[in-house]
Scaffold this motif. Structure first.
Motif, mmCIF file in Angstrom:
data_model
loop_
_atom_site.group_PDB
_atom_site.id
_atom_site.type_symbol
_atom_site.label_atom_id
_atom_site.label_comp_id
_atom_site.label_asym_id
_atom_site.label_seq_id
_atom_site.Cartn_x
_atom_site.Cartn_y
_atom_site.Cartn_z
ATOM 1 N N GLU A 208 -9.590 7.355 -0.126
ATOM 2 C CA GLU A 208 -8.728 8.354 0.522
ATOM 3 C C GLU A 208 -9.370 9.782 0.880
ATOM 4 O O GLU A 208 -9.000 10.393 2.202
ATOM 5 C CB GLU A 208 -7.334 8.908 0.158
ATOM 6 C CG GLU A 208 -6.373 7.737 0.321
ATOM 7 C CD GLU A 208 -5.460 7.325 1.229
ATOM 8 O OE1 GLU A 208 -5.575 8.175 2.090
ATOM 9 O OE2 GLU A 208 -5.213 6.227 1.741
ATOM 10 N N GLN A 209 -9.871 10.178 -0.365
ATOM 11 C CA GLN A 209 -10.564 11.744 -0.417
ATOM 12 C C GLN A 209 -11.926 11.573 0.426
ATOM 13 O O GLN A 209 -11.829 12.697 1.031
ATOM 14 C CB GLN A 209 -11.265 11.960 -1.207
ATOM 15 C CG GLN A 209 -9.422 12.098 -2.729
ATOM 16 C CD GLN A 209 -8.796 14.002 -2.576
ATOM 17 O OE1 GLN A 209 -9.316 14.317 -1.570
ATOM 18 N NE2 GLN A 209 -7.827 13.725 -2.120
ATOM 19 N N THR B 132 0.550 -1.168 0.201
ATOM 20 C CA THR B 132 0.252 -0.225 -0.214
ATOM 21 C C THR B 132 1.000 1.584 -0.537
ATOM 22 O O THR B 132 0.491 1.832 -0.332
ATOM 23 C CB THR B 132 -0.858 -0.054 0.810
ATOM 24 O OG1 THR B 132 -0.271 0.163 2.548
ATOM 25 C CG2 THR B 132 -2.401 -1.750 1.057
ATOM 26 N N LEU C 65 1.298 4.306 -3.167
ATOM 27 C CA LEU C 65 0.224 5.640 -1.504
ATOM 28 C C LEU C 65 0.942 6.429 -1.939
ATOM 29 O O LEU C 65 0.306 7.819 -2.457
ATOM 30 C CB LEU C 65 -0.881 5.213 -0.753
ATOM 31 C CG LEU C 65 -1.911 4.727 -0.246
ATOM 32 C CD1 LEU C 65 -2.438 4.460 0.871
ATOM 33 C CD2 LEU C 65 -3.156 4.770 -0.911
ATOM 34 N N ARG D 180 -3.323 14.396 -0.854
ATOM 35 C CA ARG D 180 -4.162 14.347 0.417
ATOM 36 C C ARG D 180 -5.472 15.883 -0.290
ATOM 37 O O ARG D 180 -6.364 15.915 -0.344
ATOM 38 C CB ARG D 180 -4.904 13.944 1.173
ATOM 39 C CG ARG D 180 -5.108 12.448 1.306
ATOM 40 C CD ARG D 180 -5.414 12.092 2.897
ATOM 41 N NE ARG D 180 -6.533 11.405 2.619
ATOM 42 C CZ ARG D 180 -7.241 11.577 3.382
ATOM 43 N NH1 ARG D 180 -6.261 11.151 4.715
ATOM 44 N NH2 ARG D 180 -8.635 11.399 3.839
ATOM 45 N N HIS E 131 -10.354 8.200 8.124
ATOM 46 C CA HIS E 131 -9.753 7.863 8.149
ATOM 47 C C HIS E 131 -8.853 6.444 7.469
ATOM 48 O O HIS E 131 -10.241 6.201 7.310
ATOM 49 C CB HIS E 131 -8.790 7.523 9.398
ATOM 50 C CG HIS E 131 -7.318 6.370 10.090
ATOM 51 N ND1 HIS E 131 -6.607 6.766 10.189
ATOM 52 C CD2 HIS E 131 -7.791 5.472 10.476
ATOM 53 C CE1 HIS E 131 -5.444 6.310 10.425
ATOM 54 N NE2 HIS E 131 -6.493 5.308 10.348
ATOM 55 N N VAL E 132 -8.098 5.992 6.842
ATOM 56 C CA VAL E 132 -7.985 4.551 6.370
ATOM 57 C C VAL E 132 -6.805 3.566 6.378
ATOM 58 O O VAL E 132 -5.699 4.350 6.435
ATOM 59 C CB VAL E 132 -7.424 5.092 4.573
ATOM 60 C CG1 VAL E 132 -7.946 3.724 3.966
ATOM 61 C CG2 VAL E 132 -8.723 5.873 3.993
ATOM 62 N N LEU F 115 -8.227 3.887 -4.605
ATOM 63 C CA LEU F 115 -7.822 4.168 -3.972
ATOM 64 C C LEU F 115 -7.429 5.759 -3.693
ATOM 65 O O LEU F 115 -7.674 5.823 -2.189
ATOM 66 C CB LEU F 115 -5.980 3.623 -3.435
ATOM 67 C CG LEU F 115 -6.132 2.124 -3.837
ATOM 68 C CD1 LEU F 115 -4.687 1.286 -3.598
ATOM 69 C CD2 LEU F 115 -7.354 1.427 -2.608
#
Length: 145
Positions: A122-123, A91, A95, A101, A127-128, A118
């Motif tokens: 994230e947007q 990841t 990422l 972000r 929280h991810v 993904l």
């Protein structure tokens, strides 16, 4: 306090499609405090996580292929966990290729065959978190605005 809203296991994407309306209703009921647009975006993020999980689990002999869980935490957080039977992915490497972000202007970002989902996740979510193996994602959304 953790309140379980739904937990399902799906061997195939087709099996998920048969339960899609139940999932949609559960999400809408849990996110009643959010605007319609926010609910739609959360559903899109969840759908992206599920699509990624089914793609990663395809061809695996382990059943169920995908486990999907929804919870309310302390009546203010909507928590989603999606785990697949696939081998996972790195990841951090993927990422790290994303624009920030906070980036307002993503016109110059060149999307490849993968990665858009993904980025959407994230947007949209507050929280991810991906597990170390890269085959499970936990999503958290504050619903107490």
């Amino acid at each position: 306090m953790r309140q379980k809203l739904m937990r399902c296991t799906f061997a195939t994407e087709q099996e998920y499609r048969t339960k899609r309306e139940d999932v949609h209703r559960c999400i809408e009921q849990a996110l009643i405090e959010l605007s319609g647009d926010e609910i739609t975006m959360v559903e899109i993020a969840i759908n992206e996580a599920l699509n990624n999980a089914f793609r990663a689990a395809s061809g695996q002999s382990t059943v169920p292929a995908v486990t999907f869980s929804l919870f309310l935490l302390d009546s203010q957080y909507f928590f989603v966990r999606v785990k697949d039977a696939g081998g996972g992915f790195c990841t951090e490497r993927l990422l790290s290729k994303f624009p920030s972000r906070e980036c307002e202007d993503n016109r110059d970002w060149q999307w490849g065959e993968s990665g858009r989902g993904l980025f959407i996740i994230e947007q949209v979510m507050d929280h991810v978190h991906y597990n170390a193996k890269g085959n499970a994602v936990s999503l958290l959304k504050n619903i107490s605005h």
